[in-house]
Design a protein around this motif. Sequence first.
Motif, mmCIF file in Angstrom:
data_model
loop_
_atom_site.group_PDB
_atom_site.id
_atom_site.type_symbol
_atom_site.label_atom_id
_atom_site.label_comp_id
_atom_site.label_asym_id
_atom_site.label_seq_id
_atom_site.Cartn_x
_atom_site.Cartn_y
_atom_site.Cartn_z
ATOM 1 N N ILE A 41 46.486 32.574 28.056
ATOM 2 C CA ILE A 41 46.315 33.780 29.011
ATOM 3 C C ILE A 41 46.536 34.845 27.965
ATOM 4 O O ILE A 41 47.390 35.158 27.422
ATOM 5 C CB ILE A 41 47.378 33.855 29.932
ATOM 6 C CG1 ILE A 41 47.086 32.507 31.039
ATOM 7 C CG2 ILE A 41 47.104 35.307 30.839
ATOM 8 C CD1 ILE A 41 47.906 32.638 32.035
ATOM 9 N N ALA A 42 45.512 35.827 28.031
ATOM 10 C CA ALA A 42 45.282 37.167 27.042
ATOM 11 C C ALA A 42 46.062 38.208 28.202
ATOM 12 O O ALA A 42 45.689 38.315 29.175
ATOM 13 C CB ALA A 42 43.848 37.409 26.795
ATOM 14 N N LEU A 43 47.088 38.860 27.531
ATOM 15 C CA LEU A 43 47.658 39.810 28.447
ATOM 16 C C LEU A 43 47.463 41.333 27.774
ATOM 17 O O LEU A 43 47.703 41.697 26.534
ATOM 18 C CB LEU A 43 49.128 39.528 28.344
ATOM 19 C CG LEU A 43 49.475 38.059 28.783
ATOM 20 C CD1 LEU A 43 50.994 38.020 28.465
ATOM 21 C CD2 LEU A 43 49.121 38.040 30.272
ATOM 22 N N ARG A 44 47.226 42.283 28.579
ATOM 23 C CA ARG A 44 47.037 43.340 28.014
ATOM 24 C C ARG A 44 47.802 44.383 29.038
ATOM 25 O O ARG A 44 47.932 44.468 30.094
ATOM 26 C CB ARG A 44 45.721 44.149 28.234
ATOM 27 C CG ARG A 44 45.364 45.558 27.662
ATOM 28 C CD ARG A 44 43.965 46.010 27.995
ATOM 29 N NE ARG A 44 42.942 45.375 27.129
ATOM 30 C CZ ARG A 44 41.669 45.061 27.219
ATOM 31 N NH1 ARG A 44 41.239 45.041 28.497
ATOM 32 N NH2 ARG A 44 41.017 44.362 26.277
ATOM 33 N N TYR A 45 48.426 45.554 28.458
ATOM 34 C CA TYR A 45 49.609 46.255 28.975
ATOM 35 C C TYR A 45 49.166 47.858 28.578
ATOM 36 O O TYR A 45 48.928 48.021 27.436
ATOM 37 C CB TYR A 45 50.854 46.081 28.323
ATOM 38 C CG TYR A 45 51.432 44.616 28.452
ATOM 39 C CD1 TYR A 45 51.940 43.979 29.645
ATOM 40 C CD2 TYR A 45 51.319 43.723 27.480
ATOM 41 C CE1 TYR A 45 52.536 42.870 29.701
ATOM 42 C CE2 TYR A 45 51.781 42.434 27.734
ATOM 43 C CZ TYR A 45 52.303 42.071 28.716
ATOM 44 O OH TYR A 45 52.598 40.854 28.788
ATOM 45 N N SER A 46 49.007 48.675 29.600
ATOM 46 C CA SER A 46 48.827 49.998 29.542
ATOM 47 C C SER A 46 50.142 50.917 29.810
ATOM 48 O O SER A 46 50.683 50.656 30.809
ATOM 49 C CB SER A 46 47.734 50.592 30.117
ATOM 50 O OG SER A 46 46.380 49.935 29.839
ATOM 51 N N ILE A 47 50.640 51.374 28.824
ATOM 52 C CA ILE A 47 52.033 52.191 29.132
ATOM 53 C C ILE A 47 51.939 53.726 29.237
ATOM 54 O O ILE A 47 51.314 54.018 28.276
ATOM 55 C CB ILE A 47 53.036 51.707 28.158
ATOM 56 C CG1 ILE A 47 53.115 50.204 27.795
ATOM 57 C CG2 ILE A 47 54.612 52.213 28.456
ATOM 58 C CD1 ILE A 47 53.427 49.385 29.277
ATOM 59 N N SER A 48 52.475 54.397 30.019
ATOM 60 C CA SER A 48 52.205 55.751 30.224
ATOM 61 C C SER A 48 53.518 56.363 30.792
ATOM 62 O O SER A 48 54.615 55.880 31.233
ATOM 63 C CB SER A 48 51.098 56.128 31.043
ATOM 64 O OG SER A 48 51.266 55.759 32.215
ATOM 65 N N HIS A 49 53.725 57.876 30.498
ATOM 66 C CA HIS A 49 55.008 58.509 30.913
ATOM 67 C C HIS A 49 54.797 58.789 32.431
ATOM 68 O O HIS A 49 53.748 59.051 33.155
ATOM 69 C CB HIS A 49 54.895 59.951 30.247
ATOM 70 C CG HIS A 49 55.981 60.524 30.293
ATOM 71 N ND1 HIS A 49 56.473 61.464 31.909
ATOM 72 C CD2 HIS A 49 56.984 61.230 29.526
ATOM 73 C CE1 HIS A 49 57.307 62.268 31.543
ATOM 74 N NE2 HIS A 49 57.812 61.968 30.243
ATOM 75 N N VAL A 50 55.977 58.397 33.043
ATOM 76 C CA VAL A 50 56.065 58.426 34.574
ATOM 77 C C VAL A 50 55.701 59.477 35.255
ATOM 78 O O VAL A 50 55.146 59.733 36.238
ATOM 79 C CB VAL A 50 57.445 57.924 35.001
ATOM 80 C CG1 VAL A 50 58.635 58.946 34.887
ATOM 81 C CG2 VAL A 50 57.540 57.675 36.512
ATOM 82 N N LEU A 51 55.850 60.872 34.775
ATOM 83 C CA LEU A 51 55.518 61.952 35.262
ATOM 84 C C LEU A 51 54.130 62.766 34.758
ATOM 85 O O LEU A 51 53.407 63.051 35.481
ATOM 86 C CB LEU A 51 56.473 63.061 34.995
ATOM 87 C CG LEU A 51 58.135 62.983 35.325
ATOM 88 C CD1 LEU A 51 58.880 63.964 35.135
ATOM 89 C CD2 LEU A 51 57.906 62.532 36.858
ATOM 90 N N THR A 52 53.728 62.565 33.501
ATOM 91 C CA THR A 52 52.775 63.261 32.833
ATOM 92 C C THR A 52 51.654 62.463 33.025
ATOM 93 O O THR A 52 50.352 62.753 32.890
ATOM 94 C CB THR A 52 52.956 63.725 31.355
ATOM 95 O OG1 THR A 52 53.091 62.726 30.717
ATOM 96 C CG2 THR A 52 54.428 64.652 31.348
ATOM 97 N N GLY A 53 51.557 60.800 33.069
ATOM 98 C CA GLY A 53 50.601 60.198 32.767
ATOM 99 C C GLY A 53 50.117 59.857 31.093
ATOM 100 O O GLY A 53 49.272 59.074 31.152
ATOM 101 N N ALA A 54 50.790 60.542 30.346
ATOM 102 C CA ALA A 54 50.456 60.574 29.007
ATOM 103 C C ALA A 54 50.756 59.037 28.424
ATOM 104 O O ALA A 54 51.811 58.513 28.645
ATOM 105 C CB ALA A 54 51.129 61.419 28.139
ATOM 106 N N ALA A 55 49.822 58.785 27.403
ATOM 107 C CA ALA A 55 50.166 57.510 26.789
ATOM 108 C C ALA A 55 51.218 57.186 25.857
ATOM 109 O O ALA A 55 51.517 58.220 25.318
ATOM 110 C CB ALA A 55 48.652 57.059 25.834
#
Length: 258
Positions: free
Chosen positions: A35-49
């Motif tokens: 299974i290929a897994l991809r994660y996108s992580i961002s700042h909880v307030l600004t949405g910045a990567a």
Amino acid sequence: MNLYSKLLIMGAVCCLCACDVSQPATASEQPHADIALRYSISHVLTGAAIVGAKVCYQLPKDTIACATTDENGVAETSWPNPKPGDTLVTISKEGYLTDAWTGRYDDDVLKRWQQEQTTDDDFVHFQYTIPPVSLFSVLLGMVGADKNHSGGHVFFWVKDEQGKGINGVEAEVLSDEGASVGPVYYPTATGTIDLKQTSSTAAGLLTAVNIPAGDVTVKVKAAGLTCTPLETYHSDAPNAVTVPVLAAAMTKGSFVCK
């Protein structure tokens, strides 16, 4: 919705967007394709990567794979020869609260991944937002807790089948010996905490902070309803689930009640 409610409610949007369904299978079949897994992580307030966050996909006693987010806040790993069982995704970066998202892999989860496929790629896609430590310290201050937060924390969302928080849910967080590990707090939809609140508000949120690392059992009681662990570890009993608490990290999961 203020910044505290974003910390609690918007801590993660787990979008299981796509998986390879060219050869349908069940989680119980052996062997099973990676299974290929991809994660996108961002700042909880600004949405910045968030660049440079370490994301690890784990089983209770084994780390499957870790990866570090790139300039787009994306990390990719794979799970070879997956088998049914509990899973844990940890997200860590200096200056941010470490998140530990409990989950599981079984026939029902695989079916949901297949149903929610929205792209042609072969990745199961998770999207998470993480809070800076300074923001989480505000919540600790609300309950008079040690802002060094060397202990671990638990956060659960109790909701109905439509994803709406349930009012009036009572909860306990218990040690292996069955003793309470500390008080349970019930944040409102705006993120405030009334220390006199003895059950969930309409937001359906509950949290326990600065508790010893180790396994704990989260037990909930909703009048007239049966609550099943959903985005968390498997449990044979309704209204309860046992999950790990990690030092200086927030363990997260949810129940659905009907």
